[in-house]
Motif scaffolding. Structure first.
Motif, PDB file in Angstrom:
ATOM      1  N   ARG A  55       0.744  -1.257   0.060  1.00  0.00           N
ATOM      2  CA  ARG A  55       0.046   0.046   0.068  1.00  0.00           C
ATOM      3  C   ARG A  55       0.754   1.247   0.068  1.00  0.00           C
ATOM      4  NH1 ARG A  55      -4.754  -0.063   3.915  1.00  0.00           N
ATOM      5  NH2 ARG A  55      -5.571  -1.356   2.299  1.00  0.00           N
ATOM      6  N   ARG A  56       1.925   1.122   0.866  1.00  0.00           N
ATOM      7  CA  ARG A  56       2.818   2.444   0.851  1.00  0.00           C
ATOM      8  C   ARG A  56       3.638   2.613  -0.538  1.00  0.00           C
ATOM      9  NH1 ARG A  56       6.019   0.969   6.631  1.00  0.00           N
ATOM     10  NH2 ARG A  56       4.076   1.603   7.793  1.00  0.00           N
ATOM     11  N   MET A  57       4.091   1.672  -1.280  1.00  0.00           N
ATOM     12  CA  MET A  57       4.419   1.655  -2.639  1.00  0.00           C
ATOM     13  C   MET A  57       3.350   2.001  -3.401  1.00  0.00           C
ATOM     14  SD  MET A  57       7.507   0.722  -2.387  1.00  0.00           S
ATOM     15  CE  MET A  57       7.829   0.214  -4.171  1.00  0.00           C
ATOM     16  N   THR A  58       2.341   1.734  -3.459  1.00  0.00           N
ATOM     17  CA  THR A  58       1.414   2.500  -4.372  1.00  0.00           C
ATOM     18  C   THR A  58       0.951   3.685  -4.228  1.00  0.00           C
ATOM     19  OG1 THR A  58      -0.465   1.425  -3.159  1.00  0.00           O
ATOM     20  CG2 THR A  58       0.174  -0.054  -4.945  1.00  0.00           C
ATOM     21  N   LYS A  59       0.897   4.090  -3.161  1.00  0.00           N
ATOM     22  CA  LYS A  59       0.762   5.555  -2.802  1.00  0.00           C
ATOM     23  C   LYS A  59       1.956   6.312  -3.242  1.00  0.00           C
ATOM     24  CE  LYS A  59      -2.467   5.039   0.932  1.00  0.00           C
ATOM     25  NZ  LYS A  59      -3.020   5.478   2.241  1.00  0.00           N
ATOM     26  N   ALA A  60       3.039   5.803  -3.072  1.00  0.00           N
ATOM     27  CA  ALA A  60       4.408   6.676  -3.409  1.00  0.00           C
ATOM     28  C   ALA A  60       4.493   6.895  -4.657  1.00  0.00           C
ATOM     29  CB  ALA A  60       5.439   5.792  -2.836  1.00  0.00           C
ATOM     30  N   ASN A  61       3.913   5.772  -5.624  1.00  0.00           N
ATOM     31  CA  ASN A  61       3.994   5.916  -7.133  1.00  0.00           C
ATOM     32  C   ASN A  61       2.771   6.838  -7.694  1.00  0.00           C
ATOM     33  OD1 ASN A  61       6.210   4.376  -7.148  1.00  0.00           O
ATOM     34  ND2 ASN A  61       5.046   2.399  -7.367  1.00  0.00           N
ATOM     35  N   GLY A  62       1.870   7.228  -6.947  1.00  0.00           N
ATOM     36  CA  GLY A  62       0.764   8.073  -7.245  1.00  0.00           C
ATOM     37  C   GLY A  62      -0.452   7.221  -7.602  1.00  0.00           C
ATOM     38  N   ASN A  63      -0.511   6.222  -7.252  1.00  0.00           N
ATOM     39  CA  ASN A  63      -1.410   5.461  -7.843  1.00  0.00           C
ATOM     40  C   ASN A  63      -2.703   5.267  -6.842  1.00  0.00           C
ATOM     41  OD1 ASN A  63      -0.081   4.627 -10.059  1.00  0.00           O
ATOM     42  ND2 ASN A  63       0.402   2.566  -9.263  1.00  0.00           N
ATOM     43  N   SER A  64      -3.894   5.685  -6.895  1.00  0.00           N
ATOM     44  CA  SER A  64      -4.808   5.496  -6.001  1.00  0.00           C
ATOM     45  C   SER A  64      -5.369   4.090  -5.741  1.00  0.00           C
ATOM     46  CB  SER A  64      -6.036   6.574  -6.261  1.00  0.00           C
ATOM     47  OG  SER A  64      -6.639   6.244  -7.544  1.00  0.00           O
ATOM     48  N   ASP A  65      -5.387   3.269  -6.884  1.00  0.00           N
ATOM     49  CA  ASP A  65      -5.857   2.093  -7.003  1.00  0.00           C
ATOM     50  C   ASP A  65      -4.927   1.117  -6.529  1.00  0.00           C
ATOM     51  OD1 ASP A  65      -7.162  -0.222  -9.279  1.00  0.00           O
ATOM     52  OD2 ASP A  65      -7.311  -0.154  -7.287  1.00  0.00           O
ATOM     53  N   SER A  66      -5.149   0.417  -5.528  1.00  0.00           N
ATOM     54  CA  SER A  66      -4.185  -0.455  -5.168  1.00  0.00           C
ATOM     55  C   SER A  66      -3.668  -1.621  -5.704  1.00  0.00           C
ATOM     56  CB  SER A  66      -4.470  -1.014  -3.587  1.00  0.00           C
ATOM     57  OG  SER A  66      -5.566  -2.151  -3.732  1.00  0.00           O
ATOM     58  N   THR A  67      -4.452  -2.016  -6.875  1.00  0.00           N
ATOM     59  CA  THR A  67      -4.018  -2.922  -7.670  1.00  0.00           C
ATOM     60  C   THR A  67      -3.542  -2.811  -9.037  1.00  0.00           C
ATOM     61  OG1 THR A  67      -6.249  -2.868  -8.852  1.00  0.00           O
ATOM     62  CG2 THR A  67      -6.275  -4.477  -7.127  1.00  0.00           C
ATOM     63  N   ALA A  68      -3.277  -1.282  -9.121  1.00  0.00           N
ATOM     64  CA  ALA A  68      -2.535  -0.606 -10.351  1.00  0.00           C
ATOM     65  C   ALA A  68      -1.215  -0.558 -10.113  1.00  0.00           C
ATOM     66  CB  ALA A  68      -3.170   0.702 -10.769  1.00  0.00           C
ATOM     67  N   ARG A  69      -0.369  -0.740 -11.199  1.00  0.00           N
ATOM     68  CA  ARG A  69       1.021  -0.967 -10.983  1.00  0.00           C
ATOM     69  C   ARG A  69       1.603   0.017 -12.357  1.00  0.00           C
ATOM     70  NH1 ARG A  69       0.549  -7.010 -10.958  1.00  0.00           N
ATOM     71  NH2 ARG A  69       0.228  -6.610 -13.199  1.00  0.00           N
ATOM     72  N   PRO A  70       2.556   0.525 -12.131  1.00  0.00           N
ATOM     73  CA  PRO A  70       3.149   1.525 -12.932  1.00  0.00           C
ATOM     74  C   PRO A  70       3.219   0.835 -14.444  1.00  0.00           C
ATOM     75  CG  PRO A  70       4.386   1.711 -11.152  1.00  0.00           C
ATOM     76  CD  PRO A  70       3.462   0.639 -10.941  1.00  0.00           C
ATOM     77  N   GLU A  71       3.613  -0.367 -14.455  1.00  0.00           N
ATOM     78  CA  GLU A  71       3.852  -0.747 -15.950  1.00  0.00           C
ATOM     79  C   GLU A  71       2.370  -1.194 -16.471  1.00  0.00           C
ATOM     80  OE1 GLU A  71       4.121  -4.174 -12.818  1.00  0.00           O
ATOM     81  OE2 GLU A  71       5.264  -2.161 -13.157  1.00  0.00           O
ATOM     82  N   ASP A  72       1.283  -1.220 -15.876  1.00  0.00           N
ATOM     83  CA  ASP A  72       0.019  -1.323 -16.399  1.00  0.00           C
ATOM     84  C   ASP A  72      -0.605  -0.066 -16.984  1.00  0.00           C
ATOM     85  OD1 ASP A  72       0.137  -4.124 -15.412  1.00  0.00           O
ATOM     86  OD2 ASP A  72      -1.288  -3.482 -13.724  1.00  0.00           O
ATOM     87  N   GLU A  73       0.086   0.900 -16.795  1.00  0.00           N
ATOM     88  CA  GLU A  73      -0.537   2.441 -17.288  1.00  0.00           C
ATOM     89  C   GLU A  73      -0.148   2.371 -18.770  1.00  0.00           C
ATOM     90  OE1 GLU A  73       0.710   5.780 -14.817  1.00  0.00           O
ATOM     91  OE2 GLU A  73      -0.166   4.721 -13.037  1.00  0.00           O
ATOM     92  N   VAL A  74      -1.185   2.917 -19.576  1.00  0.00           N
ATOM     93  CA  VAL A  74      -0.905   3.186 -21.086  1.00  0.00           C
ATOM     94  C   VAL A  74      -0.469   4.672 -21.187  1.00  0.00           C
ATOM     95  CG1 VAL A  74      -1.698   2.991 -23.324  1.00  0.00           C
ATOM     96  CG2 VAL A  74      -2.290   1.201 -21.687  1.00  0.00           C
ATOM     97  N   TYR A  75       0.824   5.083 -21.829  1.00  0.00           N
ATOM     98  CA  TYR A  75       0.877   6.541 -22.248  1.00  0.00           C
ATOM     99  C   TYR A  75       0.583   6.823 -23.640  1.00  0.00           C
ATOM    100  CZ  TYR A  75       3.472   5.915 -17.549  1.00  0.00           C
ATOM    101  OH  TYR A  75       3.764   5.867 -16.331  1.00  0.00           O
ATOM    102  N   THR A  76      -0.220   7.887 -23.545  1.00  0.00           N
ATOM    103  CA  THR A  76      -0.353   8.426 -25.006  1.00  0.00           C
ATOM    104  C   THR A  76       0.049   9.745 -25.327  1.00  0.00           C
ATOM    105  OG1 THR A  76      -2.640   8.923 -24.429  1.00  0.00           O
ATOM    106  CG2 THR A  76      -2.510   6.703 -25.313  1.00  0.00           C
TER     107      THR A  76
END
Length: 112
Positions: free
Chosen positions: A91-112
């Motif tokens: 939870r700390r890691m996800t909050k530090a990465n700026g993700n509000s969803d605890s299941t989201a990971r940085p590599e899952d995000e799509v940058y357009t």
């Protein structure tokens, strides 16, 4: 324990009092006859024994209740284990990465 032993002693005592006070309730082999026995006129001693048996049953019930309550309270005070510490770190890691969803990971995000 002592309470269970006391209960057994009192129950045997009441059985002996029943056998001596109403022998017509038992057959020649000493077995209790169903539907024939109406042991209504208990001796004073048998009445006291019944009161003691009831008291012991109340003590046993109170002991069971306190043991269950103690068990429930000890389950609520469980120290955090490895799994819960891992969840806290995640939870700390996800909050530090700026993700509000605890299941989201940085590599899952799509940058357009």
């Amino acid at each position: 324990d002592n309470i269970e032993k006391r209960l057994r002693v009192l129950q045997r005592q009441l059985d002996r009092q029943h056998r001596s006070g109403s022998p017509e309730c038992f057959d020649e082999k000493g077995r209790h006859i169903e539907g024939v026995c109406y042991w209504e006129d208990h001796s004073k001693r048998a009445q006291k024994t019944q009161a003691q048996i009831a008291k012991v049953h109340r003590k046993l019930a109170a002991r069971r209740d306190s043991e269950q309550a103690r068990q429930k309270s000890s389950n609520n005070r469980r120290p955090p284990g490895k799994r819960s510490l891992a969840r806290i770190r995640k939870r700390r890691m996800t909050k530090a990465n700026g993700n509000s969803d605890s299941t989201a990971r940085p590599e899952d995000e799509v940058y357009t």
